[in-house]
Design an enzyme around this catalytic site. Structure first.
Site, PDB file in Angstrom:
ATOM      1  N   TYR A  63      38.695  23.603  88.454  1.00 28.17           N
ATOM      2  CA  TYR A  63      38.303  24.859  89.128  1.00 28.17           C
ATOM      3  C   TYR A  63      38.232  26.023  88.135  1.00 28.17           C
ATOM      4  O   TYR A  63      38.647  27.135  88.461  1.00 28.17           O
ATOM      5  CB  TYR A  63      39.312  25.229  90.225  1.00 28.17           C
ATOM      6  CG  TYR A  63      39.655  24.118  91.192  1.00 28.17           C
ATOM      7  CD1 TYR A  63      38.682  23.583  92.033  1.00 28.17           C
ATOM      8  CD2 TYR A  63      40.951  23.629  91.283  1.00 28.17           C
ATOM      9  CE1 TYR A  63      38.999  22.578  92.931  1.00 28.17           C
ATOM     10  CE2 TYR A  63      41.278  22.622  92.181  1.00 28.17           C
ATOM     11  CZ  TYR A  63      40.294  22.099  93.011  1.00 28.17           C
ATOM     12  OH  TYR A  63      40.621  21.118  93.896  1.00 28.17           O
ATOM     13  N   TYR A 103      40.833  21.887 104.486  1.00 32.56           N
ATOM     14  CA  TYR A 103      40.647  21.335 103.135  1.00 32.56           C
ATOM     15  C   TYR A 103      41.209  19.922 103.141  1.00 32.56           C
ATOM     16  O   TYR A 103      42.355  19.710 103.546  1.00 32.56           O
ATOM     17  CB  TYR A 103      41.357  22.180 102.071  1.00 32.56           C
ATOM     18  CG  TYR A 103      41.292  21.520 100.708  1.00 32.56           C
ATOM     19  CD1 TYR A 103      40.175  21.692  99.882  1.00 32.56           C
ATOM     20  CD2 TYR A 103      42.312  20.688 100.264  1.00 32.56           C
ATOM     21  CE1 TYR A 103      40.084  21.048  98.657  1.00 32.56           C
ATOM     22  CE2 TYR A 103      42.227  20.040  99.039  1.00 32.56           C
ATOM     23  CZ  TYR A 103      41.118  20.227  98.243  1.00 32.56           C
ATOM     24  OH  TYR A 103      41.034  19.587  97.041  1.00 32.56           O
ATOM     25  N   ASP A 114      46.266  15.217 108.394  1.00 31.37           N
ATOM     26  CA  ASP A 114      46.341  15.335 106.938  1.00 31.37           C
ATOM     27  C   ASP A 114      47.581  16.173 106.621  1.00 31.37           C
ATOM     28  O   ASP A 114      47.527  17.403 106.627  1.00 31.37           O
ATOM     29  CB  ASP A 114      45.060  15.985 106.399  1.00 31.37           C
ATOM     30  CG  ASP A 114      45.107  16.148 104.874  1.00 31.37           C
ATOM     31  OD1 ASP A 114      46.185  15.948 104.290  1.00 31.37           O
ATOM     32  OD2 ASP A 114      44.057  16.485 104.298  1.00 31.37           O
ATOM     33  N   LYS A 150      51.225  14.804  97.906  1.00 27.22           N
ATOM     34  CA  LYS A 150      51.895  15.917  97.229  1.00 27.22           C
ATOM     35  C   LYS A 150      53.411  15.777  97.004  1.00 27.22           C
ATOM     36  O   LYS A 150      53.821  15.387  95.926  1.00 27.22           O
ATOM     37  CB  LYS A 150      51.549  17.221  97.942  1.00 27.22           C
ATOM     38  CG  LYS A 150      50.046  17.537  97.783  1.00 27.22           C
ATOM     39  CD  LYS A 150      49.752  18.987  97.683  1.00 27.22           C
ATOM     40  CE  LYS A 150      48.375  19.237  97.080  1.00 27.22           C
ATOM     41  NZ  LYS A 150      47.269  19.156  98.042  1.00 27.22           N
TER      42      LYS A 150
END
Ligand SMILES: *Cc1c(COP(=O)(O)O)cnc(C)c1O
Length: 423
Positions: free
Chosen positions: A16, A144, A238, A267
């Site tokens: 990014y 996202y 999610d 994560k």
């Protein structure tokens, strides 16, 4: 300075990042607890837990010992036709921890891939049941779900990469989060109209992370689950960001008493040490793949799936949720974030302050100089990395009150400086 930084940077392509104009990244040499040590000797208090992973802080001795022991015996072995104890134990523990009959665990190595697997499961589930027309996925604005092609198509069309890759991505269906009665009716109508084409709805329960730390209540989540059930559409949760205590419960779905058909975790799964992800299915989803026809099996298998080092780290991370008071720490962080970020509300250029569990977000308006804000935070000795319109804190759960005040104080100070420079 480090002898590797400048020559190495000539060969690195960062995420990014506009490589022409971006400031030089900081060189990190070690990490301990909630602190990152830089090559120039400075220390930064980490406010974002390395993209929300390092829930126990860095270099926790229990995780380190587990990984070292695993390294000495079996670092990795392929996972087809062979299995190993760390993966088996982890699967059993996840099945016991997760709500309802979410008890069949498929391992991958990243969140995006865990979501891809969930999509495959959902579409093939219906195909195996003779309903091959159900192939579309419904996602929510501000969502996202990853950076790969299938997951990009499920990210917010304005904030995501839809424009960049239009034409190369599958065409999915975006909905508004049904946060009130009117939106609930609209959502219901959407599912009703397209039920024969829809395989699943995917949602980030309670907090939409990378789409801007947007928060919704448990009732909204429960209403999504209810609508899915009524219209014979699978629900994919999610929880890659929200899972493992971040919102105050072990899993955000618990707060709404929702048992999704499929849940994605990653994560914080290994406490921020090694890459690992899982897609966990409920029993009825798994059973739809059982047949004499080999073609009904799930056709997916990452080379490094269920990596034994990563599974050992994840088992050690789960130990810490019982041997140390993680959820109590999250509740204390929530209260302190709420108190100490509240004054930001009064600042010019701030439109909202939101807190949920160990997540605090301050939303900004007007022109936002992200690089400038990031530089100021580092100068103040904290690692805080705003994106889009939000400055947010997601510290390791082990942070103490003083270090957390350092973070919230830095946010207030940097946003006060910004307010003074606004027209
Ligand atoms: C980070 C994230 C992903 C993608 O995970 P990666 O490991 O970066 O591929 C997907 N969904 C959510 C909610 C996330 O926060």
């Amino acid at each position: 300075m480090s002898d590797w930084l400048t020559p190495g940077l000539a060969h690195l392509w960062l995420p990014y990042t506009q490589m022409k104009t971006a400031p030089t990244p900081l060189a990190v040499v070690s990490s301990q607890g909630v602190r990152l040590k830089l090559a120039d000797g400075r220390e930064l208090v980490d406010g974002i837990s390395s993209w929300w992973t390092a829930c126990h802080g860095y270099s926790h001795p229990h995780i380190r010992a587990a990984v070292e022991a695993q390294l000495a015996t079996l670092p990795h072995v392929m996972f087809a036709g062979l299995v190993h104890e760390p993966a088996a134990r982890l699967a059993m523990r996840l099945a016991a921890l997760l709500p309802g009959d979410l008890d069949r665990v498929f391992f991958t190595e990243s969140g995006s891939v865990a979501v891809e697997v969930a999509l495959k499961m959902a579409i093939q589930y219906w195909r195996n049941k003779g309903r091959a027309g159900k192939q579309r996925i419904v996602y929510f604005r501000h969502g996202y779900h990853g950076d790969t092609f299938a997951t990009m198509a499920l990210c917010d069309p304005e904030e995501g990469m839809h424009t960049l890759f239009a034409g190369s991505m599958p065409d999915q269906i975006m909905a508004e989060l049904p946060t009130d009665e009117n939106l609930r009716r609209a959502f219901d109508l959407l599912l009703d109209t397209h039920a024969e084409r829809i395989a699943a709805v995917i949602v980030e329960p309670l907090v939409q992370g990378a789409g801007g730390m947007q928060m919704h209540d448990a009732e909204t989540l429960a209403s999504i689950a209810e609508a899915c059930r009524r219209h014979e559409v699978l629900l994919i949760a999610d929880e890659i960001m929200t899972g493992f205590g971040r919102t105050g419960r072990m899993f955000a779905c618990e707060e709404a008493n929702v048992v999704p058909d499929i849940i994605c975790l990653s994560k914080a799964l290994t406490g921020g040490t090694l890459p690992l992800a899982t897609t966990v299915a409920r029993r009825h989803v798994f059973e739809a793949f059982l047949a004499d026809d080999p073609g009904a099996a799930l056709m997916h298998g990452p080379t490094y799936m269920a990596n034994a080092l990563a599974c050992a780290a994840a088992n050690a991370s789960l130990d810490l949720f019982t041997s140390e008071p993680r959820l109590v720490q999250v509740a204390a962080i929530e209260a302190q974030l709420a108190t100490e970020l509240a004054p930001c509300r009064e600042l010019q250029g701030v439109t909202d302050v939101r807190v949920k569990g160990a997540i605090g977000a301050v939303e900004l308006c007007g022109k936002i100089d992200l690089d400038g804000l990031r530089r100021r935070f580092a100068e103040l000795g904290v690692w805080v990395r705003p994106f889009g319109k939000v400055v947010y804190l997601m510290p390791p759960f082990v942070i103490d009150a003083d270090d957390l005040s350092l973070l919230t104080g830095a946010v207030y100070r940097v946003l006060t400086e910004r307010a003074a420079s606004l027209p």
